[in-house]
Design a protein around this motif. Structure first.
Motif, short mmCIF file in Angstrom:
data_model
loop_
_atom_site.label_atom_id
_atom_site.label_comp_id
_atom_site.label_asym_id
_atom_site.label_seq_id
_atom_site.Cartn_x
_atom_site.Cartn_y
_atom_site.Cartn_z
N THR A 18 0.82 -1.23 0.08
CA THR A 18 0.06 -0.12 -0.08
C THR A 18 0.96 1.34 0.01
N ASP A 19 0.21 2.50 -0.52
CA ASP A 19 1.06 3.68 -0.39
C ASP A 19 0.44 4.38 0.79
N TRP A 20 -0.50 3.98 1.39
CA TRP A 20 -0.89 4.55 2.45
C TRP A 20 -0.42 6.01 2.49
N CYS A 24 -7.50 8.32 1.60
CA CYS A 24 -7.83 7.21 2.54
C CYS A 24 -8.44 5.90 2.32
N ASP A 25 -8.88 5.77 0.82
CA ASP A 25 -9.30 4.56 0.53
C ASP A 25 -8.27 3.37 0.80
N ASP A 26 -6.97 3.52 1.17
CA ASP A 26 -6.04 2.48 1.71
C ASP A 26 -6.66 1.99 3.07
N ALA A 27 -7.00 2.88 3.71
CA ALA A 27 -7.38 2.70 5.01
C ALA A 27 -8.49 1.65 4.94
N GLU A 127 -1.59 -5.28 -4.19
CA GLU A 127 -1.04 -4.04 -4.48
C GLU A 127 -1.92 -2.99 -4.58
N ILE A 128 -2.05 -1.95 -3.55
CA ILE A 128 -2.80 -0.71 -3.84
C ILE A 128 -1.97 0.54 -3.81
N GLY A 129 -0.74 0.50 -4.15
CA GLY A 129 -0.04 1.67 -4.41
C GLY A 129 0.94 1.54 -5.35
N TYR A 130 2.20 2.02 -4.89
CA TYR A 130 3.13 2.38 -6.12
C TYR A 130 4.04 0.93 -6.13
N TRP A 235 -11.48 2.44 -4.80
CA TRP A 235 -10.32 1.80 -5.76
C TRP A 235 -9.89 0.40 -4.82
N ASP A 236 -9.19 1.13 -3.72
CA ASP A 236 -8.48 -0.08 -2.84
C ASP A 236 -9.23 -1.16 -2.09
N PRO A 237 -10.18 -0.49 -1.71
CA PRO A 237 -11.30 -1.71 -0.94
C PRO A 237 -11.65 -2.73 -1.87
CA LIG Z 1 -3.58 3.54 -2.55
#
Ligand SMILES: [Ca+2]
Length: 300
Positions: A18-20, A24-27, A127-130, A235-237
């Protein structure tokens, strides 16, 4: 209490990247990943941060602690300070209780992937980031072997595929590091990749006050600090729920298969269609409310 990080436990082993970062969708995604673990649906063995902001590790540690997973290993790419942006919620979440954890003391992200993959026979990566740590993993001789022999699938929120597979999206296009990494990963990654693009999650809203009425809920705190009091794109959830369901059709999607690529200079993504290709991007089968209702059941 968290006790199920052993690779000996049968079932699916998953590692979340995660890019975190600013969104906030990462959370929301981390909450679902942790709750699926607590429900025994998979073994979440670690989270790797691919953006490095001042409170990245302590804030994620605090969030995982609130989910009852204070022992979950967290790795970070300390070189990933070049993505810019203003982290909206990290300092606030870092004020919540958590084990002694800092960016400096956390395990190097690539080392954590290698260590966790060494300990398991089969794994899936989310993977939900870079993508730069995954690209490093792919370029690493042992990491490549793990990707080829152990990783069943890489589930990735990345790209924008709505215009015949051609588009531009933050996780790939944000900075030279992410563009070059995505280009490398798509070209060399030896495991299948399932992509969920920007177009899938943009209009699916989650984390509304109706779902999470308590403003002291850490997830709600992140959404409010981000300026998303009335909810945020999913997107991320959605990526986590797609991976959790595993069956693409059952998750509510069809799959367009072929070969994804990214331009290392511009970060634009492209897709060459081929029914036997190793990559695929998902297309929604149902109205947005079908997906937002499912996310709400996990977040509340
Ligand atoms: Ca993300």
């Amino acid at each position: 209490m968290t006790s199920a990080h052993s690779a000996e436990k049968p079932g699916r082993t998953v590692i979340l990247g995660t890019d975190w970062w600013t969104d906030c969708d990462d959370a929301a995604a981390v909450r679902i990943a942790c709750r699926a673990h607590k429900a025994g649906l998979w073994n979440l063995t670690g989270i790797v941060l691919n953006a490095c902001m001042p409170y990245s590790v302590p804030s994620l540690s605090a969030f995982c602690t609130a989910e009852g997973m204070e022992s979950l290993p967290i790795g970070i790419d300390r070189s990933a300070v070049g993505y810019g942006g203003n982290p909206a919620y990290q300092k606030l979440l870092a004020s919540l209780p958590h084990p002694d954890a800092s960016n400096e003391s956390a395990e190097n992200g690539l080392d954590l992937y290698l260590r966790l993959l060494e300990q398991t026979e089969e794994a899936e990566l989310l993977e939900i980031g870079y993508p730069q740590i995954l690209a490093s993993l792919c370029a690493h001789p042992t990491g490549y072997r793990y990707l080829r022999d152990k990783v069943k699938c890489l589930w990735m929120m990345a790209g924008n595929w709505e215009n015949n597979g051609h588009g531009r999206e933050n996780n790939i296009a944000r900075a030279p590091m992410s563009r070059q990494a995505a280009a490398y990963l798509f070209e060399h990654c030896p495991c299948p990749i399932v992509l969920l693009g920007w177009e899938v999650g943009a209009a699916v809203i989650s984390g509304t006050p109706r779902t999470i009425p308590d403003d002291s809920d850490p997830l709600r705190m992140a959404f409010i600090a981000h300026g998303s009091r009335n909810g945020r794109s999913s997107w991320d959830p959605m990526l986590v729920l797609l991976a959790l369901t595993e069956d693409i059709g059952e998750a509510g999607y069809t799959l367009r298969r072929g070969y994804a690529s990214a331009d290392a200079e511009t970060g634009e993504n492209s897709f060459r269609y081929d029914d036997s290709g190793p990559h695929g991007y998902v297309v929604k089968k149902y109205p947005d409310s079908r997906y937002s209702d499912e996310i709400a059941r996990w977040l509340k």
